[in-house]
Write a protein that holds these residues in place. Sequence first.
Motif, PDB file in Angstrom:
ATOM      1  N   TYR A 134       0.860  -1.185   0.000  1.00  6.66           N
ATOM      2  CA  TYR A 134       0.000   0.000   0.000  1.00  6.66           C
ATOM      3  C   TYR A 134       0.895   1.232   0.000  1.00  6.66           C
ATOM      4  CZ  TYR A 134       1.092   0.218   4.971  1.00  6.66           C
ATOM      5  OH  TYR A 134       1.749   0.274   6.169  1.00  6.66           O
ATOM      6  N   GLU A 135       0.345   2.341  -0.473  1.00  6.54           N
ATOM      7  CA  GLU A 135       1.128   3.571  -0.571  1.00  6.54           C
ATOM      8  C   GLU A 135       0.198   4.775  -0.529  1.00  6.54           C
ATOM      9  OE1 GLU A 135       4.187   5.663  -3.788  1.00  6.54           O
ATOM     10  OE2 GLU A 135       2.988   3.952  -4.388  1.00  6.54           O
ATOM     11  N   LEU A 136       0.623   5.835   0.107  1.00  6.48           N
ATOM     12  CA  LEU A 136      -0.041   7.128   0.021  1.00  6.48           C
ATOM     13  C   LEU A 136       0.794   7.999  -0.896  1.00  6.48           C
ATOM     14  CD1 LEU A 136      -1.125   7.822   3.699  1.00  6.48           C
ATOM     15  CD2 LEU A 136      -2.553   7.142   1.778  1.00  6.48           C
ATOM     16  N   LYS A 137       0.136   8.604  -1.891  1.00  8.08           N
ATOM     17  CA  LYS A 137       0.856   9.342  -2.916  1.00  8.08           C
ATOM     18  C   LYS A 137       0.229  10.716  -3.098  1.00  8.08           C
ATOM     19  CE  LYS A 137       1.684   7.050  -6.699  1.00  8.08           C
ATOM     20  NZ  LYS A 137       1.598   6.471  -8.051  1.00  8.08           N
ATOM     21  N   THR A 138       1.058  11.723  -3.337  1.00 12.52           N
ATOM     22  CA  THR A 138       0.571  13.060  -3.637  1.00 12.52           C
ATOM     23  C   THR A 138       1.335  13.600  -4.836  1.00 12.52           C
ATOM     24  OG1 THR A 138       0.103  15.248  -2.733  1.00 12.52           O
ATOM     25  CG2 THR A 138       2.156  14.225  -2.050  1.00 12.52           C
ATOM     26  N   SER A 139       0.666  14.430  -5.611  1.00 18.04           N
ATOM     27  CA  SER A 139       1.332  15.070  -6.739  1.00 18.04           C
ATOM     28  C   SER A 139       0.893  16.525  -6.816  1.00 18.04           C
ATOM     29  CB  SER A 139       1.033  14.345  -8.051  1.00 18.04           C
ATOM     30  OG  SER A 139      -0.334  14.474  -8.385  1.00 18.04           O
ATOM     31  N   LEU A 140       1.776  17.336  -7.348  1.00 17.40           N
ATOM     32  CA  LEU A 140       1.575  18.761  -7.468  1.00 17.40           C
ATOM     33  C   LEU A 140       1.900  19.149  -8.900  1.00 17.40           C
ATOM     34  CD1 LEU A 140       1.006  21.160  -5.547  1.00 17.40           C
ATOM     35  CD2 LEU A 140       3.466  21.393  -5.278  1.00 17.40           C
ATOM     36  N   SER A 141       1.063  19.979  -9.531  1.00 18.26           N
ATOM     37  CA  SER A 141       1.335  20.406 -10.899  1.00 18.26           C
ATOM     38  C   SER A 141       1.253  21.918 -11.003  1.00 18.26           C
ATOM     39  CB  SER A 141       0.348  19.764 -11.873  1.00 18.26           C
ATOM     40  OG  SER A 141      -0.962  20.230 -11.627  1.00 18.26           O
ATOM     41  N   LYS A 142       1.931  22.462 -11.996  1.00 21.73           N
ATOM     42  CA  LYS A 142       1.958  23.904 -12.216  1.00 21.73           C
ATOM     43  C   LYS A 142       1.956  24.167 -13.711  1.00 21.73           C
ATOM     44  CE  LYS A 142       2.804  28.264 -11.279  1.00 21.73           C
ATOM     45  NZ  LYS A 142       1.713  29.136 -10.998  1.00 21.73           N
ATOM     46  N   SER A 143       0.995  24.955 -14.179  1.00 18.91           N
ATOM     47  CA  SER A 143       0.944  25.339 -15.586  1.00 18.91           C
ATOM     48  C   SER A 143       1.966  26.433 -15.843  1.00 18.91           C
ATOM     49  CB  SER A 143      -0.450  25.842 -15.960  1.00 18.91           C
ATOM     50  OG  SER A 143      -1.383  24.812 -15.849  1.00 18.91           O
ATOM     51  N   ILE A 144       2.714  26.243 -16.921  1.00 19.70           N
ATOM     52  CA  ILE A 144       3.714  27.226 -17.341  1.00 19.70           C
ATOM     53  C   ILE A 144       3.449  27.509 -18.806  1.00 19.70           C
ATOM     54  CG2 ILE A 144       6.166  27.740 -17.523  1.00 19.70           C
ATOM     55  CD1 ILE A 144       6.624  25.487 -15.437  1.00 19.70           C
ATOM     56  N   GLY A 145       2.613  28.495 -19.063  1.00 18.14           N
ATOM     57  CA  GLY A 145       2.211  28.783 -20.433  1.00 18.14           C
ATOM     58  C   GLY A 145       1.384  27.633 -20.977  1.00 18.14           C
ATOM     59  N   TYR A 156       5.238  18.930 -13.122  1.00 15.89           N
ATOM     60  CA  TYR A 156       4.644  18.256 -11.972  1.00 15.89           C
ATOM     61  C   TYR A 156       5.726  17.571 -11.143  1.00 15.89           C
ATOM     62  CZ  TYR A 156       5.214  13.669 -14.115  1.00 15.89           C
ATOM     63  OH  TYR A 156       5.749  12.537 -14.657  1.00 15.89           O
ATOM     64  N   ALA A 157       5.371  17.328  -9.897  1.00 10.88           N
ATOM     65  CA  ALA A 157       6.230  16.576  -8.989  1.00 10.88           C
ATOM     66  C   ALA A 157       5.345  15.626  -8.203  1.00 10.88           C
ATOM     67  CB  ALA A 157       6.958  17.516  -8.036  1.00 10.88           C
ATOM     68  N   LEU A 158       5.868  14.457  -7.873  1.00 10.94           N
ATOM     69  CA  LEU A 158       5.092  13.517  -7.066  1.00 10.94           C
ATOM     70  C   LEU A 158       5.971  12.895  -6.001  1.00 10.94           C
ATOM     71  CD1 LEU A 158       5.508  10.187  -7.790  1.00 10.94           C
ATOM     72  CD2 LEU A 158       4.637  11.025  -9.932  1.00 10.94           C
ATOM     73  N   PHE A 159       5.309  12.490  -4.924  1.00 11.20           N
ATOM     74  CA  PHE A 159       5.989  11.821  -3.825  1.00 11.20           C
ATOM     75  C   PHE A 159       5.026  10.823  -3.205  1.00 11.20           C
ATOM     76  CE2 PHE A 159       7.095  11.249   0.619  1.00 11.20           C
ATOM     77  CZ  PHE A 159       8.425  10.861   0.497  1.00 11.20           C
ATOM     78  N   GLY A 160       5.533   9.664  -2.863  1.00  8.32           N
ATOM     79  CA  GLY A 160       4.717   8.651  -2.203  1.00  8.32           C
ATOM     80  C   GLY A 160       5.548   7.883  -1.191  1.00  8.32           C
ATOM     81  N   ALA A 161       4.880   7.370  -0.186  1.00  7.42           N
ATOM     82  CA  ALA A 161       5.527   6.532   0.827  1.00  7.42           C
ATOM     83  C   ALA A 161       4.613   5.350   1.094  1.00  7.42           C
ATOM     84  CB  ALA A 161       5.772   7.317   2.108  1.00  7.42           C
TER      85      ALA A 161
END
Length: 129
Positions: free
Chosen positions: A89-100, A105-110
Amino acid sequence: MKKLFYIILLIVFQNQIFGQAVKSDSVKTKLRPYLSMGVSIGNVDAGSDNFNKASYPSFEAGVMGENLSLGAVFGCENFFVTSASREFYELKTSLSKSIGKCSAYALFGAGSYFEKSFNNFIEYGAGFS
């Protein structure tokens, strides 16, 4: 003169705080649920038959907002599930940013395996499209 300056500064400061509070309250991001299935493929030596052992099928469910997502992943260690497969099992998060017209994006999970011994892992990554 100093008192007048401080009063004007205080009024400007209050308006900035109140204006931001009203703006943040009026703009609400809707959270949307998502479901995903995937296969992660680990490092496999050329000419070996370890593809089954190095492939991790999984199922992911979570919520996503405008630029952020949070999910829970469940899967197993072996592509063709056998009694020797280890589930995880894993908890995962991701973050994205529009640039034009592009996005970054970046993601991290543990996570951890469902077994008595201590076998934790992390997942991380970044991308651009």
